[in-house]
Design a protein around this motif. Structure first.
Motif, PDB file in Angstrom:
ATOM      1  N   ASN A 147       0.802  -1.226   0.000  1.00 58.78           N
ATOM      2  CA  ASN A 147       0.000   0.000   0.000  1.00 58.78           C
ATOM      3  C   ASN A 147       0.831   1.270   0.000  1.00 58.78           C
ATOM      4  N   GLN A 148       2.097   1.174  -0.385  1.00 50.66           N
ATOM      5  CA  GLN A 148       2.913   2.391  -0.472  1.00 50.66           C
ATOM      6  C   GLN A 148       3.897   2.279  -1.629  1.00 50.66           C
ATOM      7  N   VAL A 149       3.957   3.346  -2.421  1.00 44.99           N
ATOM      8  CA  VAL A 149       4.890   3.441  -3.543  1.00 44.99           C
ATOM      9  C   VAL A 149       5.598   4.785  -3.478  1.00 44.99           C
ATOM     10  N   ALA A 150       6.660   4.911  -4.240  1.00 43.77           N
ATOM     11  CA  ALA A 150       7.382   6.179  -4.319  1.00 43.77           C
ATOM     12  C   ALA A 150       8.068   6.254  -5.666  1.00 43.77           C
ATOM     13  N   TYR A 151       8.315   7.488  -6.106  1.00 42.61           N
ATOM     14  CA  TYR A 151       9.157   7.648  -7.289  1.00 42.61           C
ATOM     15  C   TYR A 151      10.099   8.821  -7.105  1.00 42.61           C
ATOM     16  N   LEU A 152      11.267   8.665  -7.701  1.00 41.05           N
ATOM     17  CA  LEU A 152      12.277   9.714  -7.704  1.00 41.05           C
ATOM     18  C   LEU A 152      11.902  10.676  -8.814  1.00 41.05           C
ATOM     19  N   ASP A 153      11.619  11.902  -8.455  1.00 35.96           N
ATOM     20  CA  ASP A 153      11.196  12.911  -9.424  1.00 35.96           C
ATOM     21  C   ASP A 153      12.413  13.701  -9.886  1.00 35.96           C
ATOM     22  N   LEU A 154      12.590  13.758 -11.199  1.00 34.18           N
ATOM     23  CA  LEU A 154      13.743  14.432 -11.791  1.00 34.18           C
ATOM     24  C   LEU A 154      13.384  15.847 -12.220  1.00 34.18           C
ATOM     25  N   THR A 155      14.355  16.726 -12.224  1.00 34.67           N
ATOM     26  CA  THR A 155      14.153  18.109 -12.641  1.00 34.67           C
ATOM     27  C   THR A 155      13.633  18.143 -14.065  1.00 34.67           C
ATOM     28  N   GLY A 156      12.586  18.901 -14.285  1.00 35.64           N
ATOM     29  CA  GLY A 156      12.008  19.041 -15.608  1.00 35.64           C
ATOM     30  C   GLY A 156      11.549  20.462 -15.830  1.00 35.64           C
ATOM     31  N   SER A 157      10.815  20.652 -16.905  1.00 30.63           N
ATOM     32  CA  SER A 157      10.387  22.000 -17.279  1.00 30.63           C
ATOM     33  C   SER A 157       9.293  22.537 -16.374  1.00 30.63           C
ATOM     34  N   GLY A 158       8.588  21.673 -15.677  1.00 32.01           N
ATOM     35  CA  GLY A 158       7.548  22.094 -14.745  1.00 32.01           C
ATOM     36  C   GLY A 158       7.635  21.270 -13.477  1.00 32.01           C
ATOM     37  N   ASN A 159       6.706  21.538 -12.557  1.00 38.01           N
ATOM     38  CA  ASN A 159       6.695  20.840 -11.276  1.00 38.01           C
ATOM     39  C   ASN A 159       5.255  20.768 -10.780  1.00 38.01           C
ATOM     40  N   GLU A 160       4.355  20.414 -11.678  1.00 38.60           N
ATOM     41  CA  GLU A 160       2.915  20.480 -11.406  1.00 38.60           C
ATOM     42  C   GLU A 160       2.470  19.515 -10.315  1.00 38.60           C
ATOM     43  N   THR A 161       2.929  18.271 -10.371  1.00 42.71           N
ATOM     44  CA  THR A 161       2.498  17.290  -9.366  1.00 42.71           C
ATOM     45  C   THR A 161       2.846  17.782  -7.973  1.00 42.71           C
ATOM     46  N   SER A 162       4.049  18.247  -7.804  1.00 41.75           N
ATOM     47  CA  SER A 162       4.506  18.745  -6.510  1.00 41.75           C
ATOM     48  C   SER A 162       3.630  19.911  -6.033  1.00 41.75           C
ATOM     49  N   ALA A 163       3.333  20.834  -6.932  1.00 39.52           N
ATOM     50  CA  ALA A 163       2.475  21.974  -6.565  1.00 39.52           C
ATOM     51  C   ALA A 163       1.083  21.504  -6.176  1.00 39.52           C
ATOM     52  N   HIS A 164       0.517  20.605  -6.962  1.00 37.18           N
ATOM     53  CA  HIS A 164      -0.832  20.111  -6.656  1.00 37.18           C
ATOM     54  C   HIS A 164      -0.893  19.468  -5.280  1.00 37.18           C
ATOM     55  N   LEU A 165       0.171  18.767  -4.893  1.00 38.16           N
ATOM     56  CA  LEU A 165       0.168  18.089  -3.600  1.00 38.16           C
ATOM     57  C   LEU A 165       0.159  19.061  -2.422  1.00 38.16           C
ATOM     58  N   THR A 166       0.496  20.324  -2.641  1.00 38.86           N
ATOM     59  CA  THR A 166       0.379  21.310  -1.556  1.00 38.86           C
ATOM     60  C   THR A 166      -1.079  21.702  -1.323  1.00 38.86           C
TER      61      THR A 166
END
Length: 186
Positions: free
Chosen positions: A49-68
């Motif tokens: 019931n738990q997963v993770a992914y290493l997020d690499l630098t890209g042109s945007g950061n939408e997922t991270s912003a949405h999680l706030t």
């Protein structure tokens, strides 16, 4: 056709490990829905019931912003070779930034690639599979290393500057955890 589960089974885990890419879907209460394709060996199953992914630098950061604003995340895996299948993992998400105790605990699960900017962890509450009968076949030829090469050439100092200007605020104007951290340091 479609089936629903409360956790990742060993068969699901086997399917996920065979996929060369996945998609992450996120959204805040308003603004755009974001769907990001992810490549490279960056996805980890930490438990049923738990997963993770290493997020690499890209042109945007939408997922991270949405999680706030909203912790909901959906991961989608699609079989492009072999038997057809679509699998979605539904859960909540959390951003883990470098130089935090959580990063120190979580980063050991990954081969830290150049450009690693954060880890996204998700607690999964539902797994759904569907047929994928209409998904075409595609043959995997290999990873594109352009992003990794770009990040390695930039170096950490230039990447930090890039992230401060390109990854601190989403396209909808939502501050990302990177942006929030930078504001609190200044």
């Amino acid at each position: 056709m479609g089936k629903e589960f409360t956790s990742i089974t060993p068969q699901h885990e086997d399917f996920i490990r065979k996929q060369n890419m996945f998609f992450v879907g996120s959204a805040a209460a308003d603004g755009e829905v974001n769907i990001s394709p992810k490549g490279h060996d960056v996805f980890r199953i930490l438990s049923p019931n738990q997963v993770a992914y290493l997020d690499l630098t890209g042109s945007g950061n939408e997922t991270s912003a949405h999680l706030t604003r909203c912790s909901r995340l959906t991961f989608m895996f699609v079989s492009f070779e072999g038997d057809p299948l679509i699998m979605r993992l539904y859960g909540d998400g959390e951003v883990i930034l470098p130089e935090t105790p959580a990063w120190d605990a979580m980063s050991g699960h990954f081969n830290l690639l150049p450009g690693a900017r954060q880890i996204i962890v998700s607690n999964i509450h539902k797994v759904k599979t569907s047929c994928g009968f209409s998904i075409p076949f595609f043959h995997y030829e290999g990873e594109r290393n352009k992003l990794i090469d770009w990040a390695a050439q930039m170096g950490e100092s230039k990447l930090n500057t890039y992230r401060a200007t390109k990854n601190a605020i989403s396209m909808d104007g939502i501050p990302t955890p990177l942006g929030i951290r930078n504001e609190s340091v200044e």
